[in-house]
Design an enzyme around this catalytic site. Structure first.
Site, PDB file in Angstrom:
ATOM      1  N   LYS A 237       0.822  -1.256   0.411  1.00  0.00           N
ATOM      2  CA  LYS A 237      -0.252  -0.161   0.057  1.00  0.00           C
ATOM      3  C   LYS A 237       0.932   1.071  -0.064  1.00  0.00           C
ATOM      4  O   LYS A 237       0.404   1.949  -0.591  1.00  0.00           O
ATOM      5  CB  LYS A 237      -0.963  -0.121   1.198  1.00  0.00           C
TER       6      LYS A 237
ATOM      7  N   HIS B 114      -9.621 -31.128 -33.059  1.00  0.00           N
ATOM      8  CA  HIS B 114     -10.694 -30.251 -32.423  1.00  0.00           C
ATOM      9  C   HIS B 114     -11.410 -30.760 -30.964  1.00  0.00           C
ATOM     10  O   HIS B 114     -12.900 -29.898 -31.649  1.00  0.00           O
ATOM     11  CB  HIS B 114     -11.619 -29.881 -33.995  1.00  0.00           C
TER      12      HIS B 114
END
Length: 511
Positions: free
Chosen positions: A136, A274
């Site tokens: 922070k 696929h």
């Protein structure tokens, strides 16, 4: 006044060298516990945190850094007059560098039969608090959570006397990612203990496995992330022995192949294109199983992905090497098989520990603005409430064909139809907008081989046209969930043609 660095790490790799470099730069080193002991034993001058706080570690070390003398030094705006005045009033000195990594919670809960008490004790409290406070306040504090960042920090300190704001911001972001992932593992563990299926909030965390050259198409960027503590029996934990790196589509197809081959206990081979199976075969040996899978569709297997659930021997490798394949996945490869297959420069050889216990996990699918989660579809033939709906029961050979088709059809995109005999798939109809369309594709692919074969459907027949098409192609047994308001029409049609039809009571949609 000397600058201060607080070092307290579980992973001590590189920390001694980092501390020694900071000492040369005239930093005062603060530390705790094992890190302090390690540094002192190697000649680094260290100030204990309890000397700074004026308060000893208590409660078996659960409370040691949670103190204003530490957090004031981390959170103070060092150019703010009010903060400066308060620091002077309370005797707080700023801390400029924080290097912390956390108790090994992930490593602890990954141990077999770990106790809840041990898991709880490895939830770090003070570490995340210091990391978050420092991140922070990254305008003033350099915070490090990863030993890989020591070198850049030292380079900037040596060249400029301080780190750049850009570096501090990058490191702060890394900290918040790290603590978020840490908390996600803890919340997931406790949620599982509480047996909550769908809590009010859910957080998953993943770790970067590799950047990818591109995504589904060359114009899309992509990367591959793996789930911490995920199943060993997965593409995310496969070991690549040979070949160029996997692509986005390779990973999708390989995952599909693995999920299908998991269904079989006997030697089995699966070919995928696929994300749909184009051939599945079983046999007494893995060579025989692959031969069956190849015969199922020798056209579509070209450029496919192969998964086998037994070691690849020389005979099987000889068969595999005669075809252009993208990937071969197996538990292992014999030395002869490896020598033969690695002659192909680009083929990928992957190993997965097939003997490892498979862990259930959530299936997740992203949609725009959200995420769908569900339990995996582990429902198998042995779980089904089998009902023979027709006058004729399946023969022993038909039962085996029905079981194989049922195991495969749940992995085929819906609407899905699979035609099979007892040892291989013969035709696969995938992803069609209507069921009879999927059936026609599968039956056409099977051709004359459909005569005497079985047909599996992922969902019920809304009308009798699929049975009609199957009968005309020579199908003698059908397996489907049942449950349509027009089931009787399909049963009547099956009886008319002497087809044995089995209801399972469970559908296997795959979108």
């Amino acid at each position: 006044m000397k600058k201060r660095a607080l070092l307290s790490v579980s992973d001590k790799s590189g920390i001694l060298e980092f501390a020694q470099a900071l000492e040369k730069l005239d930093y005062e080193i603060l530390s705790t516990g094992g890190t302090m002991k390690h540094l002192k034993e190697n000649g680094v001058a260290v100030t204990a945190v309890d000397e700074v706080t004026g308060f000893p570690e208590i409660m078996e070390g659960r409370v040691k850094t949670l103190n204003p003398m530490i957090h004031g030094g981390l959170l103070a705006k060092q150019d703010d007059p009010t903060h400066q005045a308060q620091m002077i009033e309370h005797g707080i000195e700023p801390i400029h560098i924080v290097c912390v990594n956390l108790y090994p919670f992930k490593e602890t809960i990954s141990k077999p039969n770990v106790s809840v008490e041990d898991a709880i004790e490895n939830i770090d409290i003070g570490g995340p608090a210091m990391l978050r406070a420092s991140a922070k306040n990254h305008a003033y504090v350099t915070v490090i959570v990863d030993a890989a960042d020591y070198a850049q920090v030292l380079e900037e300190l040596n060249e400029e006397g301080q780190t750049t704001l850009a570096t501090r911001r990058r490191l702060a972001a890394k900290v918040f990612r790290h603590t978020a992932a840490y908390d996600a593992l803890i919340s997931g563990y406790l949620t599982d203990l509480s047996e909550e299926k769908f809590p009010e909030q859910i957080t998953f965390t993943y770790e970067l496995k590799q950047p990818l050259r591109y995504g589904e198409n060359p114009h899309q960027k992509a990367a591959f992330y793996s789930r911490p503590l995920g199943s060993d029996f997965s593409i995310a934990n496969a070991e690549q022995l040979h070949g160029k790196e996997l692509s986005y589509n390779n990973i999708q197809d390989a995952n599909a192949a693995i999920q299908i081959v998991k269904e079989f206990q006997q030697p089995a081979a699966v070919a995928v294109k696929h994300m749909n199976p184009c051939g599945v075969g079983v046999g007494d040996t893995i060579s025989e199983a692959f031969n069956k899978a190849y015969e199922a569709d020798p056209v579509s297997i070209f450029g496919g992905i192969i998964a086998l659930n037994r070691e690849v021997d020389a005979a099987t490798a000889e068969q595999l090497s005669g075809i252009f394949l993208e990937i071969i996945i197996a538990p292992s490869f014999t030395e002869e098989a490896n020598t033969l297959l690695t002659k192909k420069k680009n083929i990928r050889l992957l190993t997965i520990p097939f003997g490892q216990q498979i862990k259930d996990s959530w299936n997740t699918v992203s949609v725009e603005g959200g995420l769908l989660i569900q339990e995996p579809d582990t429902f198998g033939f042995e779980n089904a409430d089998i009902r023979i709906a027709t006058d004729r029961e399946p023969t022993e050979a038909e039962w085996e064909a029905l079981k194989l088709g049922w195991a495969v059809v749940k992995h085929v995109k819906s609407n899905a139809i699979v035609v099979s005999d007892a040892q291989r798939t013969l035709g696969v109809g995938a992803g069609q907008m209507n069921r009879v369309g999927a059936a026609n594709i599968a039956l056409t692919q099977a051709g004359e081989r459909a005569n005497g074969a079985a047909l599996a459907s992922d969902a019920f027949f809304p009308m009798d046209d699929t049975v009609e098409a199957a009968a005309k192609a020579g199908i003698t047994a059908i397996i489907q969930p049942g449950g349509s308001v027009k089931d009787e029409d399909s049963i009547k049609k099956a009886n008319e043609y002497g087809i044995a039809m089995v209801f399972t009571g469970v559908r296997h949609f795959k979108h």
